[in-house]
Design an enzyme around this catalytic site. Structure first.
Site, PDB file in Angstrom:
ATOM      1  N   ARG A   2     -10.285  54.996 -15.512  1.00 47.74           N
ATOM      2  CA  ARG A   2     -11.063  53.881 -14.972  1.00 47.74           C
ATOM      3  C   ARG A   2     -12.505  54.069 -15.423  1.00 47.74           C
ATOM      4  O   ARG A   2     -13.110  55.105 -15.136  1.00 47.74           O
ATOM      5  CB  ARG A   2     -10.965  53.881 -13.450  1.00 47.74           C
ATOM      6  CG  ARG A   2     -11.654  52.719 -12.790  1.00 47.74           C
ATOM      7  CD  ARG A   2     -11.578  52.873 -11.282  1.00 47.74           C
ATOM      8  NE  ARG A   2     -12.155  51.730 -10.595  1.00 47.74           N
ATOM      9  CZ  ARG A   2     -12.407  51.689  -9.305  1.00 47.74           C
ATOM     10  NH1 ARG A   2     -12.135  52.748  -8.556  1.00 47.74           N
ATOM     11  NH2 ARG A   2     -12.923  50.614  -8.748  1.00 47.74           N
TER      12      ARG A   2
ATOM     13  N   GLY B 127      -9.058  45.520 -10.101  1.00 43.51           N
ATOM     14  CA  GLY B 127     -10.396  45.275 -10.623  1.00 43.51           C
ATOM     15  C   GLY B 127     -10.723  46.099 -11.842  1.00 43.51           C
ATOM     16  O   GLY B 127     -11.822  46.007 -12.386  1.00 43.51           O
ATOM     17  N   ASP B 128      -9.779  46.918 -12.307  1.00 38.52           N
ATOM     18  CA  ASP B 128     -10.025  47.816 -13.433  1.00 38.52           C
ATOM     19  C   ASP B 128     -10.027  47.092 -14.769  1.00 38.52           C
ATOM     20  O   ASP B 128      -9.615  45.929 -14.883  1.00 38.52           O
ATOM     21  CB  ASP B 128      -8.976  48.926 -13.453  1.00 38.52           C
ATOM     22  CG  ASP B 128      -9.245  49.974 -12.390  1.00 38.52           C
ATOM     23  OD1 ASP B 128     -10.360  49.980 -11.849  1.00 38.52           O
ATOM     24  OD2 ASP B 128      -8.343  50.766 -12.092  1.00 38.52           O
TER      25      ASP B 128
ATOM     26  N   LYS C  85      -6.651  36.223  -6.566  1.00 40.66           N
ATOM     27  CA  LYS C  85      -5.483  36.529  -5.734  1.00 40.66           C
ATOM     28  C   LYS C  85      -4.968  35.260  -5.050  1.00 40.66           C
ATOM     29  O   LYS C  85      -3.747  35.048  -4.957  1.00 40.66           O
ATOM     30  CB  LYS C  85      -5.845  37.579  -4.679  1.00 40.66           C
ATOM     31  CG  LYS C  85      -6.106  38.965  -5.230  1.00 40.66           C
ATOM     32  CD  LYS C  85      -6.318  39.958  -4.101  1.00 40.66           C
ATOM     33  CE  LYS C  85      -6.447  41.376  -4.622  1.00 40.66           C
ATOM     34  NZ  LYS C  85      -6.584  42.375  -3.531  1.00 40.66           N
TER      35      LYS C  85
ATOM     36  N   ARG D 206      -9.549  43.065 -13.829  1.00 39.60           N
ATOM     37  CA  ARG D 206     -10.839  42.515 -13.394  1.00 39.60           C
ATOM     38  C   ARG D 206     -10.614  41.400 -12.373  1.00 39.60           C
ATOM     39  O   ARG D 206     -11.242  40.346 -12.406  1.00 39.60           O
ATOM     40  CB  ARG D 206     -11.639  41.984 -14.586  1.00 39.60           C
ATOM     41  CG  ARG D 206     -12.021  43.046 -15.609  1.00 39.60           C
ATOM     42  CD  ARG D 206     -12.828  44.146 -14.984  1.00 39.60           C
ATOM     43  NE  ARG D 206     -13.411  45.057 -15.969  1.00 39.60           N
ATOM     44  CZ  ARG D 206     -13.683  46.329 -15.723  1.00 39.60           C
ATOM     45  NH1 ARG D 206     -13.392  46.849 -14.534  1.00 39.60           N
ATOM     46  NH2 ARG D 206     -14.239  47.101 -16.635  1.00 39.60           N
TER      47      ARG D 206
ATOM     48  N   GLU E 197     -16.580  57.061  -5.589  1.00 37.57           N
ATOM     49  CA  GLU E 197     -17.895  57.651  -5.419  1.00 37.57           C
ATOM     50  C   GLU E 197     -17.808  59.157  -5.209  1.00 37.57           C
ATOM     51  O   GLU E 197     -18.698  59.898  -5.635  1.00 37.57           O
ATOM     52  CB  GLU E 197     -18.614  56.968  -4.253  1.00 37.57           C
ATOM     53  CG  GLU E 197     -18.884  55.478  -4.522  1.00 37.57           C
ATOM     54  CD  GLU E 197     -19.851  54.874  -3.535  1.00 37.57           C
ATOM     55  OE1 GLU E 197     -19.811  55.288  -2.361  1.00 37.57           O
ATOM     56  OE2 GLU E 197     -20.641  54.008  -3.941  1.00 37.57           O
TER      57      GLU E 197
ATOM     58  N   ASP F 281      -7.675  44.927   0.903  1.00 42.49           N
ATOM     59  CA  ASP F 281      -8.423  45.857   1.746  1.00 42.49           C
ATOM     60  C   ASP F 281      -9.829  45.374   2.084  1.00 42.49           C
ATOM     61  O   ASP F 281     -10.428  45.827   3.045  1.00 42.49           O
ATOM     62  CB  ASP F 281      -8.513  47.243   1.082  1.00 42.49           C
ATOM     63  CG  ASP F 281      -9.060  47.167  -0.339  1.00 42.49           C
ATOM     64  OD1 ASP F 281      -9.540  46.087  -0.732  1.00 42.49           O
ATOM     65  OD2 ASP F 281      -9.004  48.191  -1.047  1.00 42.49           O
TER      66      ASP F 281
ATOM     67  N   ASP G 253      -2.460  46.030  -5.288  1.00 39.77           N
ATOM     68  CA  ASP G 253      -3.629  46.628  -5.906  1.00 39.77           C
ATOM     69  C   ASP G 253      -3.177  47.909  -6.609  1.00 39.77           C
ATOM     70  O   ASP G 253      -2.073  48.402  -6.371  1.00 39.77           O
ATOM     71  CB  ASP G 253      -4.678  46.937  -4.832  1.00 39.77           C
ATOM     72  CG  ASP G 253      -6.012  47.336  -5.426  1.00 39.77           C
ATOM     73  OD1 ASP G 253      -6.207  47.141  -6.639  1.00 39.77           O
ATOM     74  OD2 ASP G 253      -6.861  47.848  -4.677  1.00 39.77           O
TER      75      ASP G 253
END
Length: 1068
Positions: free
Chosen positions: A605, A668-669, A732, A726, A502, A751, A374
């Site tokens: 990001r 996921g970016d 995976k 993405r 966050e 994770d 990741d």
């Protein structure tokens, strides 16, 4: 470690069962503050009172099992047979010594193995699930073992509950209780209910039970029971025995008449295999156990040969000779050295911030060919900062000069007009130095002195005016957010908890005094939450705003959403606020995506922030699915979050390239963000102009592009993508499957809950210790305590080091045993006047070599540091295992003394000495009864035997230095060392091995020259001129070994090779 505890089945006596009380009443009974939790001192006291939070029988090492293993292994059985034979032929001296050796071997073995098993067990417990508990007002992650009644536990999706909880706060909280109740569907919990009457376990929805998995939402709860006092503990206590493996039933009525035979046979095999160590332990341990019993059978065969050569004359001398051969073939210390090596390897891994959950991973790490990692928090620091915020029709709010990721008073924010293509020259701020810590002292002069609360106004700083567009954007950033930040006046620093992404958004909102706590104090209240999901890649909350008019029944109800731009943009029907509002069109979508591309190109990001005001608000949203809520949104803007790469990441990636390991980034970016970071850390080249188009075009792919390909199309790719943006969990899995079809050996990081399938499918599954869910950890082989990619590379290096060292000490131990067997087998030809074979080595001499001389150097080899080129060689082939062709060749190559195998060379060198002394100096007189006692006629035999003992011992010791490298000369182990003669420096580098060899060599003089001990026990006599033969043999031996290594280097025999495609070679 706390072991003593009272009867935990009645840990705390409640006036009324907790599910019939409000959480406030339960907190009062447990004397717990729900806002700050227990104090650290009180938690330690309760841990001492109630004991650790574990079920009976967990994480315990059985001393009796260790003793049984030591008494029943193949090595010990041979010694027991030798002892019985010695007593049977009335050789009480030899029998007594062997008895003492057996007892000493068992005691030392038990102590070593028990300590090693305890070490392994304690290290394994470090990777057990952790719990987020509130203590002294701070959320701390502790091992679940240390949770106590009264603790306040914070739980999120993917966590495994550490204990039974009375819930005090829930948000869309559901748990899977199938393990406890058998209910297949998740159970929705409600903390506000207090039952007036008795209800069943499955209906107590205000409780959450230990070992249940959180499938949705988040919650807080008070621990009401731990360990055996939990509901799952009560079930465990009621179970009398262990569950059997499948197919072991003997129920003929249910499974057919043959099941009785089948079940009994499998049970018998389980019992025998467990007793002999053939069905337990790691693959390597099982292979070595099988080897040991093979050698045991071979020892019996050799004993039979001895009796056959001596015409089955079961005399005292023949029996003793058979004992000698049986002892010689078994490496008595092999299992003990391996166990200790495993324990030391796990301890080294912990020092490198890697916890080993499964010992198999230690053996597999050295063969890893591909690492799928990741990005966020692994390749990057995971300390994020909202650096840019784009507001439609307004411009970009840009942060500069910030030196902390959590301090909202650090840095300046300026409004910059947006003109595509947007590029800002950050002359005053080095992006790589922005996010440097998760706590920060506040040094800004404008900070109010009253900052103990997170709602304190941040004053006297230059900030852009908060327009309506910005205010709405900040409200969304703060409210669609689970992170918290606060200023600790005692420590004088800002402290943040929550997800780094966050936290970055929350800190940005705090800069303008729009923090979540301050908004809630102004009247905002949460109605529902749809947590972030790796499949939909967004999070949504529903809040009711403050009352604007006193006559209104309720405030404005607003849906706030944040997430991946593509996933949020698809739900938007408008963009902008107030006068800047426009209907979303294809042109507007293209404009938004151009901004995304610009920001992602800077390595940011990018998240989309959106909202919708409910025109017809519902009384409750608990029954509404997210697809009914996440629609007709208005895009408020984009947040550009910077997550700088770790300083050590690029060096670690370069190490992988040198080691023949391909690194893949699965993130996921946005593709632009992923590509920028991948270039910066070296996963893909900065310039791809030299690559063929078909290779360059597949270096970076999105998950949708990759998933759209069939397996056949993926297999036709010359090289698999190095970056997949993405990325979804199923992507995976497909990546692992594609790697396996290419015969690759893959490590995968993960994770989240949805990462479990890929972690299990990977050859080495690696979970994140800091940010990973308990479900992911339980599915993994390794856990990174620092979530750092460099730690993965360190683990691979440690795995390679340990595997090579295991090969070295196995070769060392078996080499000495084969040398001894060779000597004794050939020695059958030496017969005295009575026609009985005269053994060149006495049984106790062999025991001394196997039990005293060999174990020290063997263990020293297991501690050998990694060679300088260990990460410059391609991965080994895991299919070959420990006994590679090189090890086999080193063992069994035959030839003359200068080019024969090491083991044969031992025998040949020593046999030459024996022959010279007996036939050259003693005219071939082998005396009479020289196997049992000393007489004048045995003088020559005893001297020859002493010379052979000394030479074999010294050859075995010197071989340990030779085996420090199986290919390089021991006189220059490091090719990069420019010293004239680095031999002594290289040898002294491993001090344990150095002194083991030195002490072992000096001990020979004592054994050979102490009167009575030498003649009566070891069946040899002091020597004089024979020492000169030792020097000659040592030179011959060293020259022979060095010649064999030289041939291997020059011919390339057994060298590791890696087949790479043309594209892989170009990328490397």
């Amino acid at each position: 470690m706390v072991n003593k505890k009272k009867d935990v089945t009645s840990q705390t006596h409640y006036s009324v069962p907790p599910y019939r009380q409000s959480f406030v009443q339960v907190a009062d009974e447990l004397n717990t503050n729900v806002e700050t939790g227990l104090t650290v001192v009180e938690a330690e006291r309760r841990l001492s009172e109630y004991g650790q939070n574990k079920l009976d029988g967990e994480s315990s090492v059985s001393l009796m099992k260790v003793i049984a293993r030591q008494c029943t292994n193949a090595m010990g059985l041979v010694l027991v047979l030798a002892m019985a034979l010695s007593y049977g032929v009335n050789d009480y001296v030899e029998g007594g010594v062997i008895t003492a050796v057996i007892l000493l071997n068992i005691v030392v073995g038990v102590v070593q193995e028990y300590r090693a098993e305890q070490t392994i067990d304690s290290l394994r417990s470090l990777s057990s699930p952790t719990a987020a508990v509130l203590r002294d007002g701070v959320v701390d992650h502790i091992p679940s073992l240390n949770v106590v009644p009264g603790d306040i536990v914070v739980i999120n999706t993917g966590d495994v509950l550490p204990a039974d909880l009375r819930l005090i706060d829930t948000m869309n909280f559901e748990t899977d209780e199938a393990l406890l109740t058998g209910e297949s569907l998740p159970v929705l919990k409600d903390h506000a209910i207090a039952f007036p009457d008795e209800v069943g376990v499955g209906d107590r929805i205000n409780l959450a039970y230990s070992s249940s998995t959180v499938t949705k939402g988040r919650a807080r709860g008070i621990v009401i029971a731990t360990g055996m006092a939990t509901e799952i503990g009560r079930i465990a206590a009621s179970l009398a025995g262990k569950r059997r493996k499948s197919g072991r039933s003997m129920n003929a009525r249910k499974y057919g008449p043959l099941q009785l035979v089948k079940g009994f046979s499998l049970r018998l095999w389980d019992a025998i295999g467990n007793f002999l160590g053939l069905t337990v332990g790691t693959p390597l341990q099982r292979k070595l156990a099988l080897l040991a019993y093979f050698l045991l059978c071979f020892a019996c065969l050799l004993a039979l040969i001895v009796f056959a050569v001596n015409n089955f004359n079961a005399s005292h001398e023949v029996a003793i000779y058979a004992i000698s051969l049986g002892i010689a073939i078994i490496p008595e210390s092999l299992i003990a050295v391996l166990t200790i090596t495993m324990a030391v390897g796990m301890r080294r891994m912990v020092a490198r911030r890697v916890l080993v959950r499964k010992l198999d991973a230690l053996e597999a790490l050295g063969g890893v060919t591909n690492i799928c990692s990741d990005k966020t928090g692994t390749l990057t620091q995971g300390k994020m900062l909202t650096r840019k915020a784009w507001i439609p029709g307004v411009g970009i709010y840009s942060l500069t000069e910030s030196r902390s990721s959590v301090d909202p008073t650090s840095g300046n924010v300026a409004l910059v007009p947006y003109t595509p293509p947007y590029r800002e020259n950050d002359k005053e701020d080095d992006m790589s130095r922005i996010a440097v810590s998760s706590t920060a002292e506040s040094t800004s002069p404008g900070v109010s002195e009253k900052m103990a609360g997170t709602n304190s106004m941040i004053v006297n700083r230059s900030l852009p005016e908060v327009t309506n567009d910005l205010a709405v954007f900040l409200e969304a950033c703060a409210l669609c957010n689970l992170a918290t930040i606060r200023f600790d006046s005692d420590k004088g620093q800002w402290i943040a908890t929550g997800d780094p992404t966050e936290i970055a958004l929350q800190v940005f909102a705090h800069r303008f005094s729009y923090g979540k706590k301050s908004l809630i104090e102004r009247g905002w209240s949460q109605q529902a939450e749809y947590p972030f999901d790796s499949d939909v890649k967004r999070m949504t909350v529903i809040f009711e705003g403050p009352l604007v008019e006193k006559s209104a029944d309720r405030g404005e109800v607003v849906v706030f959403t944040k997430g991946a731009v593509e996933r949020v943009l698809d739900l938007c029907t408008g963009i902008g606020m107030g006068s800047n509002y426009e209907v979303m069109s294809d042109g507007k979508r293209a404009e938004v995506m151009s901004v995304v591309t610009d920001l992602a190109g800077q390595g940011l990001r990018v998240l989309a922030i959106a909202r919708r005001v409910e025109k017809n608000p519902k009384p409750s949203y608990l029954d509404y699915t997210r697809d009914l809520v996440e629609k007709k949104l208005t895009l408020l803007g984009l947040a550009g979050i910077y997550d700088p790469p770790r300083l050590e990441t690029k060096g670690a990636v370069m190490q992988c390239v040198a080691a023949g390991i391909k690194v893949h980034m699965l993130t996921g970016d946005h593709p632009g963000t992923a590509q920028t970071i991948a270039r910066e850390v070296g996963i893909i080249p900065r310039n791809t102009d030299d690559l063929p188009p078909h290779v360059a075009n597949t270096l970076v792919m999105t998950a949708s592009q990759f998933d759209a390909l069939t397996d056949e199309e993926i297999d036709k790719l010359e090289t698999l993508p190095r970056v997949i943006a993405r990325c979804a969990p199923n992507t995976k899995v497909r990546m692992i499957e594609a790697l396996h079809r290419r015969s690759a050996y893959a490590a995968m990081t993960g994770d989240g809950v949805n990462d479990s399938p890929s972690l299990k499918m990977a050859d080495v599954g690696i979970a994140m210790g800091m940010g990973g869910s308990d479900v992911a950890k339980s599915a993994s082989d390794l856990v990174l305590t620092d979530d750092n990619f460099a730690s993965i590379v360190s683990a691979v290096e440690e795995g390679r080091r340990m595997f090579e060292n295991i090969q070295k000490f196995i070769l060392h131990l078996l080499a000495s045993n084969v040398a001894e067997v060779l000597l004794l087998v050939v020695g059958l030809a030496f017969k005295d006047d009575s026609g009985l074979s005269v053994f060149p080595l006495a049984p106790l001499q062999i025991l001394w070599i196997n039990m005293i001389t060999s174990p020290g150097p063997a263990f020293g080899l297991s501690l050998e540091p990694a060679s300088n080129d260990i990460m410059k060689r391609p991965p080994r082939d895991n299919k070959k295992g420990i006994f590679s062709w090189e090890i086999v060749a080193d063992t069994f190559v035959c030839g003359c003394i200068m080019v024969c195998s090491i083991r044969l060379k031992f025998g040949a060198c020593c046999l030459m000495s024996f022959t010279v002394i007996v036939y050259g100096h003693g005219n071939g007189d082998l005396g009479e009864n020289c196997n049992t006692e000393y007489s004048d006629s045995c003088d020559v035999v005893f001297r020859a035997r002493a010379a052979m003992f000394a030479q074999l011992t010294w050859l075995i010791l010197i071989s340990a230095w030779e085996f420090k490298s199986l290919r390089r000369s021991m006189f220059r182990l490091n090719a990069d060392d420019k010293s004239t003669f680095p031999f002594f420096k290289d040898m002294y580098r491993n001090k344990f091995l150095f002194f083991s060899v030195l002490i072992g060599a000096l001990s020979v003089f004592l054994v050979v020259h102490i009167p009575t001990l030498n003649t009566d026990v070891f069946k040899m006599k002091s020597i004089t001129w024979e020492w000169s033969l030792l020097a000659v043999v040592m030179v011959i031996f060293i020259c022979g070994v060095e010649a064999w290594k030289f041939i291997k280097r020059k011919t390339g025999w057994f060298a590791q090779h890696q087949v790479l495609s043309e594209a892989d070679l170009m990328l490397a």
